[in-house]
Design a protein around this motif. Structure first.
Motif, PDB file in Angstrom:
ATOM      1  N   ASP A  23      36.796  27.905 155.559  1.00 30.26           N
ATOM      2  CA  ASP A  23      35.520  26.859 155.633  1.00 30.26           C
ATOM      3  C   ASP A  23      34.520  26.591 155.228  1.00 30.26           C
ATOM      4  OD1 ASP A  23      37.942  25.272 157.966  1.00 30.26           O
ATOM      5  OD2 ASP A  23      37.099  26.692 159.286  1.00 30.26           O
ATOM      6  N   LEU A  24      33.313  27.616 154.971  1.00 33.59           N
ATOM      7  CA  LEU A  24      32.324  27.595 154.370  1.00 33.59           C
ATOM      8  C   LEU A  24      32.028  26.947 153.043  1.00 33.59           C
ATOM      9  CD1 LEU A  24      30.762  31.610 155.182  1.00 33.59           C
ATOM     10  CD2 LEU A  24      30.230  29.027 156.236  1.00 33.59           C
ATOM     11  N   ARG A  25      33.452  27.229 151.993  1.00 38.03           N
ATOM     12  CA  ARG A  25      33.823  26.756 150.892  1.00 38.03           C
ATOM     13  C   ARG A  25      33.829  25.424 151.213  1.00 38.03           C
ATOM     14  NH1 ARG A  25      34.423  30.043 147.357  1.00 38.03           N
ATOM     15  NH2 ARG A  25      34.845  32.736 147.569  1.00 38.03           N
ATOM     16  N   ARG A  26      34.419  24.337 152.377  1.00 39.71           N
ATOM     17  CA  ARG A  26      34.944  24.179 152.680  1.00 39.71           C
ATOM     18  C   ARG A  26      33.408  22.486 152.810  1.00 39.71           C
ATOM     19  NH1 ARG A  26      38.413  23.075 157.438  1.00 39.71           N
ATOM     20  NH2 ARG A  26      38.369  20.546 156.955  1.00 39.71           N
ATOM     21  N   ILE A  27      32.191  23.104 153.653  1.00 45.21           N
ATOM     22  CA  ILE A  27      31.579  22.323 153.936  1.00 45.21           C
ATOM     23  C   ILE A  27      30.160  22.690 152.814  1.00 45.21           C
ATOM     24  CG2 ILE A  27      29.760  24.411 154.643  1.00 45.21           C
ATOM     25  CD1 ILE A  27      28.506  22.664 156.718  1.00 45.21           C
ATOM     26  N   LEU A  28      30.627  23.549 151.686  1.00 47.44           N
ATOM     27  CA  LEU A  28      29.824  23.288 150.332  1.00 47.44           C
ATOM     28  C   LEU A  28      30.278  22.061 149.650  1.00 47.44           C
ATOM     29  CD1 LEU A  28      29.292  27.532 149.637  1.00 47.44           C
ATOM     30  CD2 LEU A  28      27.697  25.249 151.020  1.00 47.44           C
ATOM     31  N   ARG A  29      31.965  22.348 149.461  1.00 46.97           N
ATOM     32  CA  ARG A  29      32.303  20.955 149.089  1.00 46.97           C
ATOM     33  C   ARG A  29      31.778  19.947 149.266  1.00 46.97           C
ATOM     34  NH1 ARG A  29      36.827  24.555 148.239  1.00 46.97           N
ATOM     35  NH2 ARG A  29      37.902  23.609 150.472  1.00 46.97           N
ATOM     36  N   LEU A  30      32.336  19.554 150.713  1.00 49.93           N
ATOM     37  CA  LEU A  30      31.341  18.092 151.341  1.00 49.93           C
ATOM     38  C   LEU A  30      30.751  17.993 150.673  1.00 49.93           C
ATOM     39  CD1 LEU A  30      33.401  18.754 154.906  1.00 49.93           C
ATOM     40  CD2 LEU A  30      34.005  17.364 153.079  1.00 49.93           C
ATOM     41  N   GLN A  31      29.080  19.071 150.881  1.00 55.70           N
ATOM     42  CA  GLN A  31      28.189  18.241 150.848  1.00 55.70           C
ATOM     43  C   GLN A  31      27.730  18.412 149.405  1.00 55.70           C
ATOM     44  OE1 GLN A  31      26.361  21.934 152.798  1.00 55.70           O
ATOM     45  NE2 GLN A  31      26.149  20.703 154.386  1.00 55.70           N
ATOM     46  N   GLN A  32      28.581  18.417 148.668  1.00 56.87           N
ATOM     47  CA  GLN A  32      28.090  18.588 147.507  1.00 56.87           C
ATOM     48  C   GLN A  32      28.473  17.034 147.188  1.00 56.87           C
ATOM     49  OE1 GLN A  32      26.784  20.692 144.792  1.00 56.87           O
ATOM     50  NE2 GLN A  32      26.616  18.955 144.027  1.00 56.87           N
ATOM     51  N   HIS A  33      29.443  16.680 147.199  1.00 58.61           N
ATOM     52  CA  HIS A  33      30.489  15.116 147.120  1.00 58.61           C
ATOM     53  C   HIS A  33      29.154  14.234 147.938  1.00 58.61           C
ATOM     54  CE1 HIS A  33      33.934  16.913 145.934  1.00 58.61           C
ATOM     55  NE2 HIS A  33      34.738  16.708 146.866  1.00 58.61           N
ATOM     56  N   GLN A  34      28.550  14.565 149.230  1.00 56.80           N
ATOM     57  CA  GLN A  34      27.585  13.598 149.211  1.00 56.80           C
ATOM     58  C   GLN A  34      25.985  13.591 148.342  1.00 56.80           C
ATOM     59  OE1 GLN A  34      26.558  14.832 152.913  1.00 56.80           O
ATOM     60  NE2 GLN A  34      27.853  14.709 154.154  1.00 56.80           N
ATOM     61  N   PHE A  35      25.493  15.213 148.173  1.00 62.72           N
ATOM     62  CA  PHE A  35      24.503  14.872 146.663  1.00 62.72           C
ATOM     63  C   PHE A  35      25.231  13.829 145.642  1.00 62.72           C
ATOM     64  CE2 PHE A  35      22.443  16.836 143.534  1.00 62.72           C
ATOM     65  CZ  PHE A  35      21.514  17.001 143.200  1.00 62.72           C
ATOM     66  N   ASN A  36      26.070  13.924 145.449  1.00 64.76           N
ATOM     67  CA  ASN A  36      26.870  13.063 143.755  1.00 64.76           C
ATOM     68  C   ASN A  36      26.528  11.933 144.055  1.00 64.76           C
ATOM     69  OD1 ASN A  36      27.018  16.126 142.434  1.00 64.76           O
ATOM     70  ND2 ASN A  36      29.219  16.338 142.681  1.00 64.76           N
ATOM     71  N   LEU A  37      27.283  11.408 145.203  1.00 61.90           N
ATOM     72  CA  LEU A  37      27.479   9.684 145.738  1.00 61.90           C
ATOM     73  C   LEU A  37      25.658   9.518 145.454  1.00 61.90           C
ATOM     74  CD1 LEU A  37      29.135   8.374 147.174  1.00 61.90           C
ATOM     75  CD2 LEU A  37      29.158   8.635 148.931  1.00 61.90           C
ATOM     76  N   LEU A  38      25.457   9.954 146.849  1.00 59.09           N
ATOM     77  CA  LEU A  38      23.561   9.943 146.878  1.00 59.09           C
ATOM     78  C   LEU A  38      22.971   9.855 145.301  1.00 59.09           C
ATOM     79  CD1 LEU A  38      22.612  11.771 149.736  1.00 59.09           C
ATOM     80  CD2 LEU A  38      23.685   9.065 149.978  1.00 59.09           C
ATOM     81  N   LEU A  39      23.535  10.363 144.480  1.00 60.69           N
ATOM     82  CA  LEU A  39      22.463  10.685 143.391  1.00 60.69           C
ATOM     83  C   LEU A  39      22.821   9.348 142.249  1.00 60.69           C
ATOM     84  CD1 LEU A  39      20.289  13.361 142.921  1.00 60.69           C
ATOM     85  CD2 LEU A  39      22.628  13.841 141.565  1.00 60.69           C
ATOM     86  N   LEU A  40      24.572   8.877 142.792  1.00 62.69           N
ATOM     87  CA  LEU A  40      24.992   8.137 141.598  1.00 62.69           C
ATOM     88  C   LEU A  40      24.732   6.536 142.473  1.00 62.69           C
ATOM     89  CD1 LEU A  40      28.679   9.654 141.303  1.00 62.69           C
ATOM     90  CD2 LEU A  40      27.318   9.032 139.321  1.00 62.69           C
ATOM     91  N   CYS A  41      24.642   6.663 143.850  1.00 63.29           N
ATOM     92  CA  CYS A  41      24.223   5.234 144.315  1.00 63.29           C
ATOM     93  C   CYS A  41      22.213   5.222 143.655  1.00 63.29           C
ATOM     94  CB  CYS A  41      24.011   5.371 145.745  1.00 63.29           C
ATOM     95  SG  CYS A  41      25.960   5.645 146.677  1.00 63.29           S
ATOM     96  N   PHE A  42      21.871   5.497 143.917  1.00 62.86           N
ATOM     97  CA  PHE A  42      20.797   5.605 143.617  1.00 62.86           C
ATOM     98  C   PHE A  42      20.010   5.110 141.922  1.00 62.86           C
ATOM     99  CE2 PHE A  42      18.180   8.835 147.455  1.00 62.86           C
ATOM    100  CZ  PHE A  42      19.250   7.813 147.794  1.00 62.86           C
ATOM    101  N   ALA A  43      20.921   5.754 141.390  1.00 63.50           N
ATOM    102  CA  ALA A  43      20.484   6.190 140.091  1.00 63.50           C
ATOM    103  C   ALA A  43      21.407   4.320 139.560  1.00 63.50           C
ATOM    104  CB  ALA A  43      21.129   6.596 139.010  1.00 63.50           C
ATOM    105  N   ALA A  44      22.749   3.796 140.211  1.00 66.92           N
ATOM    106  CA  ALA A  44      23.177   2.459 140.174  1.00 66.92           C
ATOM    107  C   ALA A  44      22.222   1.291 140.473  1.00 66.92           C
ATOM    108  CB  ALA A  44      24.300   2.113 140.947  1.00 66.92           C
ATOM    109  N   ILE A  45      20.960   1.955 141.640  1.00 69.02           N
ATOM    110  CA  ILE A  45      20.622   0.819 142.644  1.00 69.02           C
ATOM    111  C   ILE A  45      19.340   1.123 141.359  1.00 69.02           C
ATOM    112  CG2 ILE A  45      19.110   0.429 144.301  1.00 69.02           C
ATOM    113  CD1 ILE A  45      21.165   1.482 146.017  1.00 69.02           C
ATOM    114  N   ALA A  46      18.694   1.735 140.858  1.00 71.62           N
ATOM    115  CA  ALA A  46      17.870   1.674 139.915  1.00 71.62           C
ATOM    116  C   ALA A  46      17.836   1.360 138.266  1.00 71.62           C
ATOM    117  CB  ALA A  46      17.250   2.873 139.329  1.00 71.62           C
ATOM    118  N   GLY A  47      18.853   1.128 137.851  1.00 71.44           N
ATOM    119  CA  GLY A  47      19.355   0.409 136.951  1.00 71.44           C
ATOM    120  C   GLY A  47      20.084  -0.501 137.260  1.00 71.44           C
TER     121      GLY A  47
END
Length: 315
Positions: A283-307
């Motif tokens: 479950d420790l590996r699972r939460i790290l993966r989930l948080q990495q997905h959240q991080f990538n999603l937010l990063l892509l959303c911010f970059a797309a909105i700025a673009g």
């Protein structure tokens, strides 16, 4: 106005990427020195925890004001001297962002647990946990780490993103510094039970919306609609936003969380979130993966909105 917002998004994305690729080790991070300053300040203005509770709360409020106002004043001075203020924003964000070292420390703990080096894992966990680890079982240690990772990611990634876009670098600095002060003067410790009230209340208010946003992200990642059973303990208390976030994490991972814990041999009651399964190393590996997905999603959303903003404005 739109261009300024787009610039803020670009600065935020750039700072997040740099902090991820080139993380500052915890021992050398500027916030580690600020945490030491908070401890020294508490020793100076709060030498006697047996004073009247009203005096302790007053001194705690004044200490928080001093601890936040000094760096904030320096930031204002830098803005007055800077020829390109966005660079100051980047520096402030890099100083406030330190999630990646905690994720890497968790990976070290996972390796130790997989090799059955439980004592080493508990020693490594002290960098992530304020609670006592000596008496924790492996399941208890995993549960504590899951909760800590969830709350830290919400505070150090979601919270920083939110407050930077809302209030700029000054808002992020106030948010992050008050957070460190609240951790160093934790009301869960008897000596800071009254002294740390001001910092705890400020942090509770500032974390309200970031916790809700984190709850929504875990809701999107859930695999089951089954809610955990909430088992209240006598005298148990927890802020609603924080409890809601842990409930959503428990539902997403489908494991039991929360329950009583110990801080320097002091028992702190919390409600139990009972699921069909108890947490384990996976479950420790699972939460790290989930948080990495959240991080990538937010990063892509911010970059797309700025673009999009720049595209339509320039067009």
């Amino acid at each position: 106005m739109a261009n300024e917002f787009a610039l803020s998004l670009i600065i935020l994305v750039a700072a997040l990427l740099v902090a991820r690729l080139l993380p500052i080790p915890l021992i050398y991070h500027p916030l580690s020195f600020y945490a030491a300053f908070c401890r020294a300040l508490a020793r100076k203005v709060h030498p006697d925890p047996t004073r009247a509770s009203s005096q302790q709360r007053l001194s705690g409020g004044l200490a928080l004001f001093v601890a936040v106002s000094i760096p904030l004043t320096l930031l204002v001075g830098l803005y007055l001297l800077a020829s390109w203020p966005p660079l100051i924003d980047v520096i402030v964000l890099l100083c406030c962002l330190n999630w990646q070292p905690y994720a890497r420390q968790t990976e070290k703990i996972i390796i130790s647990l997989e090799k059955s080096l439980f004592s080493l894992a508990k020693t490594q966990a002290r960098l992530l946990l304020l609670r006592d680890t000596a008496q924790l079982s492996q399941m208890g240690l995993v549960k504590a780490l899951l909760e800590s990772l969830c709350l830290r990611f919400s505070q150090q990634i979601i919270g920083i993103m939110f407050w930077y876009l809302i209030a700029g670098a000054a808002g992020v600095l106030c948010y992050r510094l008050s957070q460190i002060a609240s951790q160093q003067w934790s009301v869960k410790l008897e000596q800071y039970q009254h002294f740390g009230q001001a910092a705890a209340q400020v942090q509770q208010g500032l974390n309200l919306l970031p916790y809700w946003l984190s709850t929504a992200l875990y809701w999107l990642q859930r695999h089951s609609r089954r809610a955990p059973t909430l088992l209240a303990s006598k005298g148990a208390t927890m802020p609603k936003a924080k409890l809601g976030l842990l409930i959503r994490l428990s539902q997403t991972l489908q494991v039991s969380l929360a329950g009583p814990l110990y801080y320097r041999k002091q028992r702190v009651e919390r409600p139990r979130l009972q699921q069909a399964y108890e947490p384990d190393i996976a479950d420790l590996r699972r939460i790290l993966r989930l948080q990495q997905h959240q991080f990538n999603l937010l990063l892509l959303c911010f970059a797309a909105i700025a673009g999009l903003i720049l595209f339509f404005n320039l067009g």
